[in-house]
Design a protein around this motif. Structure first.
Motif, PDB file in Angstrom:
ATOM      1  N   MET A 146     -28.906  15.165   6.428  1.00 32.54           N
ATOM      2  CA  MET A 146     -29.502  14.517   5.270  1.00 32.54           C
ATOM      3  C   MET A 146     -30.530  15.447   4.630  1.00 32.54           C
ATOM      4  SD  MET A 146     -31.597  10.903   5.071  1.00 32.54           S
ATOM      5  CE  MET A 146     -30.529  10.206   6.324  1.00 32.54           C
ATOM      6  N   THR A 147     -30.486  15.576   3.326  1.00 32.94           N
ATOM      7  CA  THR A 147     -31.435  16.447   2.652  1.00 32.94           C
ATOM      8  C   THR A 147     -32.833  15.811   2.638  1.00 32.94           C
ATOM      9  OG1 THR A 147     -31.118  15.494   0.458  1.00 32.94           O
ATOM     10  CG2 THR A 147     -29.589  17.257   1.144  1.00 32.94           C
ATOM     11  N   THR A 148     -33.824  16.642   2.389  1.00 25.85           N
ATOM     12  CA  THR A 148     -35.195  16.135   2.316  1.00 25.85           C
ATOM     13  C   THR A 148     -35.324  15.113   1.196  1.00 25.85           C
ATOM     14  OG1 THR A 148     -36.009  18.246   3.167  1.00 25.85           O
ATOM     15  CG2 THR A 148     -37.609  16.814   2.054  1.00 25.85           C
ATOM     16  N   GLN A 149     -34.692  15.357   0.063  1.00 21.88           N
ATOM     17  CA  GLN A 149     -34.738  14.416  -1.053  1.00 21.88           C
ATOM     18  C   GLN A 149     -34.129  13.075  -0.658  1.00 21.88           C
ATOM     19  OE1 GLN A 149     -36.230  14.786  -3.863  1.00 21.88           O
ATOM     20  NE2 GLN A 149     -35.401  13.199  -5.220  1.00 21.88           N
ATOM     21  N   GLU A 150     -33.001  13.114   0.037  1.00 19.60           N
ATOM     22  CA  GLU A 150     -32.338  11.866   0.441  1.00 19.60           C
ATOM     23  C   GLU A 150     -33.207  11.054   1.390  1.00 19.60           C
ATOM     24  OE1 GLU A 150     -27.634  13.274   0.146  1.00 19.60           O
ATOM     25  OE2 GLU A 150     -28.773  13.565   2.009  1.00 19.60           O
ATOM     26  N   LEU A 151     -33.833  11.707   2.362  1.00 13.88           N
ATOM     27  CA  LEU A 151     -34.639  10.921   3.297  1.00 13.88           C
ATOM     28  C   LEU A 151     -35.916  10.407   2.628  1.00 13.88           C
ATOM     29  CD1 LEU A 151     -37.267  12.649   4.602  1.00 13.88           C
ATOM     30  CD2 LEU A 151     -35.415  13.848   5.732  1.00 13.88           C
ATOM     31  N   LEU A 152     -36.439  11.150   1.643  1.00 15.52           N
ATOM     32  CA  LEU A 152     -37.579  10.634   0.884  1.00 15.52           C
ATOM     33  C   LEU A 152     -37.199   9.367   0.119  1.00 15.52           C
ATOM     34  CD1 LEU A 152     -39.164  13.932  -0.502  1.00 15.52           C
ATOM     35  CD2 LEU A 152     -40.296  12.266   0.979  1.00 15.52           C
ATOM     36  N   LEU A 153     -36.017   9.371  -0.462  1.00 16.66           N
ATOM     37  CA  LEU A 153     -35.554   8.177  -1.177  1.00 16.66           C
ATOM     38  C   LEU A 153     -35.376   7.004  -0.215  1.00 16.66           C
ATOM     39  CD1 LEU A 153     -32.996   9.870  -3.602  1.00 16.66           C
ATOM     40  CD2 LEU A 153     -35.129   8.716  -4.252  1.00 16.66           C
ATOM     41  N   ARG A 154     -34.878   7.271   0.976  1.00 11.17           N
ATOM     42  CA  ARG A 154     -34.734   6.199   1.971  1.00 11.17           C
ATOM     43  C   ARG A 154     -36.090   5.637   2.382  1.00 11.17           C
ATOM     44  NH1 ARG A 154     -29.735   6.852   6.157  1.00 11.17           N
ATOM     45  NH2 ARG A 154     -28.106   7.342   4.637  1.00 11.17           N
ATOM     46  N   ALA A 155     -37.041   6.533   2.605  1.00 10.63           N
ATOM     47  CA  ALA A 155     -38.386   6.071   2.956  1.00 10.63           C
ATOM     48  C   ALA A 155     -38.984   5.245   1.829  1.00 10.63           C
ATOM     49  CB  ALA A 155     -39.279   7.269   3.269  1.00 10.63           C
ATOM     50  N   ARG A 156     -38.794   5.699   0.602  1.00 15.33           N
ATOM     51  CA  ARG A 156     -39.304   4.957  -0.545  1.00 15.33           C
ATOM     52  C   ARG A 156     -38.676   3.570  -0.613  1.00 15.33           C
ATOM     53  NH1 ARG A 156     -44.014   5.905  -3.068  1.00 15.33           N
ATOM     54  NH2 ARG A 156     -44.027   4.967  -5.136  1.00 15.33           N
ATOM     55  N   GLY A 157     -37.381   3.501  -0.280  1.00 12.38           N
ATOM     56  CA  GLY A 157     -36.703   2.215  -0.300  1.00 12.38           C
ATOM     57  C   GLY A 157     -37.192   1.249   0.770  1.00 12.38           C
ATOM     58  N   ALA A 158     -37.784   1.789   1.839  1.00 13.80           N
ATOM     59  CA  ALA A 158     -38.264   0.931   2.939  1.00 13.80           C
ATOM     60  C   ALA A 158     -39.733   0.560   2.806  1.00 13.80           C
ATOM     61  CB  ALA A 158     -38.046   1.653   4.273  1.00 13.80           C
ATOM     62  N   LYS A 159     -40.440   1.132   1.845  1.00 12.16           N
ATOM     63  CA  LYS A 159     -41.894   0.939   1.805  1.00 12.16           C
ATOM     64  C   LYS A 159     -42.282  -0.501   1.500  1.00 12.16           C
ATOM     65  CE  LYS A 159     -43.204   2.143  -2.956  1.00 12.16           C
ATOM     66  NZ  LYS A 159     -44.101   1.008  -3.211  1.00 12.16           N
ATOM     67  N   ASP A 160     -41.509  -1.195   0.672  1.00  7.82           N
ATOM     68  CA  ASP A 160     -41.869  -2.578   0.356  1.00  7.82           C
ATOM     69  C   ASP A 160     -41.742  -3.478   1.589  1.00  7.82           C
ATOM     70  OD1 ASP A 160     -42.434  -1.885  -2.228  1.00  7.82           O
ATOM     71  OD2 ASP A 160     -40.543  -2.609  -3.068  1.00  7.82           O
ATOM     72  N   ALA A 161     -40.686  -3.256   2.373  1.00 11.64           N
ATOM     73  CA  ALA A 161     -40.527  -4.045   3.603  1.00 11.64           C
ATOM     74  C   ALA A 161     -41.691  -3.802   4.553  1.00 11.64           C
ATOM     75  CB  ALA A 161     -39.192  -3.706   4.273  1.00 11.64           C
ATOM     76  N   MET A 162     -42.156  -2.551   4.623  1.00 12.64           N
ATOM     77  CA  MET A 162     -43.304  -2.256   5.479  1.00 12.64           C
ATOM     78  C   MET A 162     -44.573  -2.919   4.946  1.00 12.64           C
ATOM     79  SD  MET A 162     -42.339  -0.688   8.100  1.00 12.64           S
ATOM     80  CE  MET A 162     -44.056  -0.679   8.613  1.00 12.64           C
ATOM     81  N   ALA A 163     -44.763  -2.880   3.657  1.00  8.49           N
ATOM     82  CA  ALA A 163     -45.967  -3.473   3.070  1.00  8.49           C
ATOM     83  C   ALA A 163     -46.012  -4.986   3.284  1.00  8.49           C
ATOM     84  CB  ALA A 163     -46.030  -3.155   1.577  1.00  8.49           C
ATOM     85  N   MET A 164     -44.831  -5.610   3.325  1.00 10.12           N
ATOM     86  CA  MET A 164     -44.783  -7.057   3.496  1.00 10.12           C
ATOM     87  C   MET A 164     -44.749  -7.496   4.958  1.00 10.12           C
ATOM     88  SD  MET A 164     -42.306  -8.349   0.377  1.00 10.12           S
ATOM     89  CE  MET A 164     -40.927  -7.296   0.819  1.00 10.12           C
ATOM     90  N   ALA A 165     -44.552  -6.561   5.884  1.00 10.87           N
ATOM     91  CA  ALA A 165     -44.475  -6.921   7.307  1.00 10.87           C
ATOM     92  C   ALA A 165     -45.798  -7.503   7.775  1.00 10.87           C
ATOM     93  CB  ALA A 165     -44.105  -5.695   8.136  1.00 10.87           C
ATOM     94  N   ASP A 166     -45.729  -8.611   8.492  1.00 15.39           N
ATOM     95  CA  ASP A 166     -46.971  -9.217   8.972  1.00 15.39           C
ATOM     96  C   ASP A 166     -47.460  -8.503  10.229  1.00 15.39           C
ATOM     97  OD1 ASP A 166     -45.455 -10.232  11.142  1.00 15.39           O
ATOM     98  OD2 ASP A 166     -45.130 -12.138  10.138  1.00 15.39           O
ATOM     99  N   THR A 167     -48.666  -8.840  10.624  1.00 19.39           N
ATOM    100  CA  THR A 167     -49.293  -8.158  11.760  1.00 19.39           C
ATOM    101  C   THR A 167     -48.470  -8.321  13.030  1.00 19.39           C
ATOM    102  OG1 THR A 167     -51.466  -8.505  10.783  1.00 19.39           O
ATOM    103  CG2 THR A 167     -51.398  -7.987  13.137  1.00 19.39           C
ATOM    104  N   GLN A 168     -47.972  -9.525  13.270  1.00 23.60           N
ATOM    105  CA  GLN A 168     -47.226  -9.787  14.502  1.00 23.60           C
ATOM    106  C   GLN A 168     -45.973  -8.919  14.575  1.00 23.60           C
ATOM    107  OE1 GLN A 168     -48.419 -12.179  12.409  1.00 23.60           O
ATOM    108  NE2 GLN A 168     -50.145 -12.760  13.751  1.00 23.60           N
ATOM    109  N   THR A 169     -45.271  -8.794  13.442  1.00 23.23           N
ATOM    110  CA  THR A 169     -44.055  -7.970  13.433  1.00 23.23           C
ATOM    111  C   THR A 169     -44.382  -6.509  13.696  1.00 23.23           C
ATOM    112  OG1 THR A 169     -42.980  -9.485  11.873  1.00 23.23           O
ATOM    113  CG2 THR A 169     -42.082  -7.256  12.044  1.00 23.23           C
ATOM    114  N   LYS A 170     -45.418  -6.008  13.051  1.00 19.84           N
ATOM    115  CA  LYS A 170     -45.795  -4.602  13.253  1.00 19.84           C
ATOM    116  C   LYS A 170     -46.222  -4.350  14.693  1.00 19.84           C
ATOM    117  CE  LYS A 170     -48.672  -4.540   9.696  1.00 19.84           C
ATOM    118  NZ  LYS A 170     -49.622  -4.066   8.656  1.00 19.84           N
TER     119      LYS A 170
END
Length: 418
Positions: free
Chosen positions: A1-25
């Motif tokens: 996977m290219t660096t650009q591709e994995l950056l896009l994947r990380a960007r796509g996951a950031k909202d799920a991380m921001a919404m994760a509650d304390t217990q889940t994390k």
């Protein structure tokens, strides 16, 4: 996977991380720690390959930074568990103001989004950085050094198992496969994809990021750390602190690189210092310290004369520069000229001298009668850390969870207009 591709994947996951509650994390972090220990055999096998390839190309102390053991893996897992036990910074109200017009304004901690870390050959940084970024509600992109890439890959594989068990997206943790300079440059230039870049390594890496990045950079610093032995020092204490600060792990940024000694005690103290750091260590089968001496110190004890750059060098080895100063004011002036603003220490029983030193030495951590080796997130009660910041904006000192968040203002009204 290219660096650009994995950056896009990380960007796509950031909202799920921001919404994760304390217990889940926290559940994910505990599972990540368990997975790290469960996959110990594979991690150690990968690390053995890294070590074999690195031998003969790096120093022994740098090999020590690269090496993993069952004890170090347990320590990495414990660091993750300690992060899980810390309060969640996301959503914390940092300040609250109620205005005369009835508006309620709350400065509130929120996740950064995507945090990228460029670091060198320290496999433990892989787990530390991932744990902190995820607890702070951000996706994490790791770009390690080529010497530790197999180790980092095995560690990330284990950590992702734990994340999946708790329901966090695997894409929230990415390891850059390309260890060439090009991938580092891509992270530095990834505007819109990287919200914060943290370089963790030597002066060259940090300078390259600061000079070339178009994304926000949180600058961690090299450590030219000083121990000043004052006229009123307990000399036995000073020797203990110096040996610990220099020799307990010389390859890390909080290791002492310079010893300053008050002129009034130099003829008494320096022979004790030379015996402790050189002769006694050699007699005990330990690595002796090579002393680089200014002219005054060289007239008192044996050692190599200090070169032009020795007081401006982060040795990361069993080497220490030594100078004699007239008083605490001259020690402060010397540190101002040569320190990198990381960690500096005075050893003294004189409270007035200590207060002067701690007031005027402009470093992230300023010690009185304690080793500089304590500048560490775990030792400061922050859990593991992302690095030591020597800058003054946003964060300074050990970078823990709070420092990996940004903030926004939440304003509540009842119809106010301006």
């Amino acid at each position: 996977m290219t660096t650009q591709e994995l950056l896009l994947r990380a960007r796509g996951a950031k909202d799920a991380m921001a919404m994760a509650d304390t217990q889940t994390k926290d559940r994910a972090l505990l599972a990540m720690a368990d997975a790290l220990e469960a996959e110990q055999e594979d991690i150690l096998a990968a690390n053995a390959q890294d070590l074999e390839q690195a031998r003969g190309t790096v120093s022994d102390v740098m090999l020590d930074r690269l090496a993993l053991s069952p004890e170090r893996i347990r320590g990495m897992a414990q660091g993750i568990r300690e992060v899980a036990a810390l309060p969640d910074p996301v959503g914390e109200v940092l300040a609250r103001v109620e205005r005369p017009n009835g508006l309620v304004i709350e400065k509130t901690a929120v996740p950064m989004g995507v945090i990228a870390i460029i670091y060198e050959s320290r496999p433990n940084v892989t787990s530390d950085a991932a744990a902190l970024a995820l607890k702070a509600g951000s996706a994490c992109v790791l770009r390690g050094g080529k010497e530790a890439h197999r180790s980092a890959k095995a560690i990330v594989s284990a950590l992702k198992q734990g994340m999946e068990q708790a329901g966090l997206p695997r894409d929230a943790l990415q390891l850059v496969e390309d260890t060439s300079r090009d991938s580092a440059n891509q992270l530095m230039q990834a505007r819109g994809l990287v919200d914060l870049l943290i370089p963790r390594g030597g002066a060259g890496l940090i300078r390259a990021c600061v000079d070339n990045a178009t994304v926000p950079v949180l600058e961690t610093g090299t450590g030219i750390c000083h121990i000043y032995v004052d006229r009123d020092a307990d000399q036995t204490m000073a020797l203990d602190i110096l040996e610990n600060a220099k020799c307990s792990r010389p390859s890390v940024c909080n290791a002492a690189e310079v010893c300053l000694v008050h002129r009034d005690i130099a003829k008494e103290f320096l022979p004790k210092f030379q015996k402790r750091m050189v002769e006694d260590r050699a007699a005990a089968g330990l690595h002796p310290v090579q002393l680089r001496l200014d002219g005054t110190a060289a007239a008192i004890i044996p050692g190599e004369r200090a070169g032009e750059r020795d007081f401006d060098t982060e040795f990361l080895d069993y080497v220490m520069a030594v100078a004699v100063v007239d008083d605490v004011e001259q020690a402060i002036a010397h540190i101002a000229q040569h320190s990198t603003g990381h960690s500096d220490c005075i050893v003294t029983e004189n409270a007035a001298a200590a207060r002067l030193f701690q007031t005027w030495v402009d470093s992230a951590a300023v010690y009185w009668n304690a080793s500089t080796r304590f500048t560490d997130g775990g030792e400061f009660g922050l859990g593991c850390e992302m690095g030591i910041s020597t800058q003054k904006l946003h964060a300074r000192g050990p970078l823990g969870l709070r420092e990996l968040c940004t903030f926004k203002f939440l304003i509540r009204g009842d119809g106010q207009t301006r």
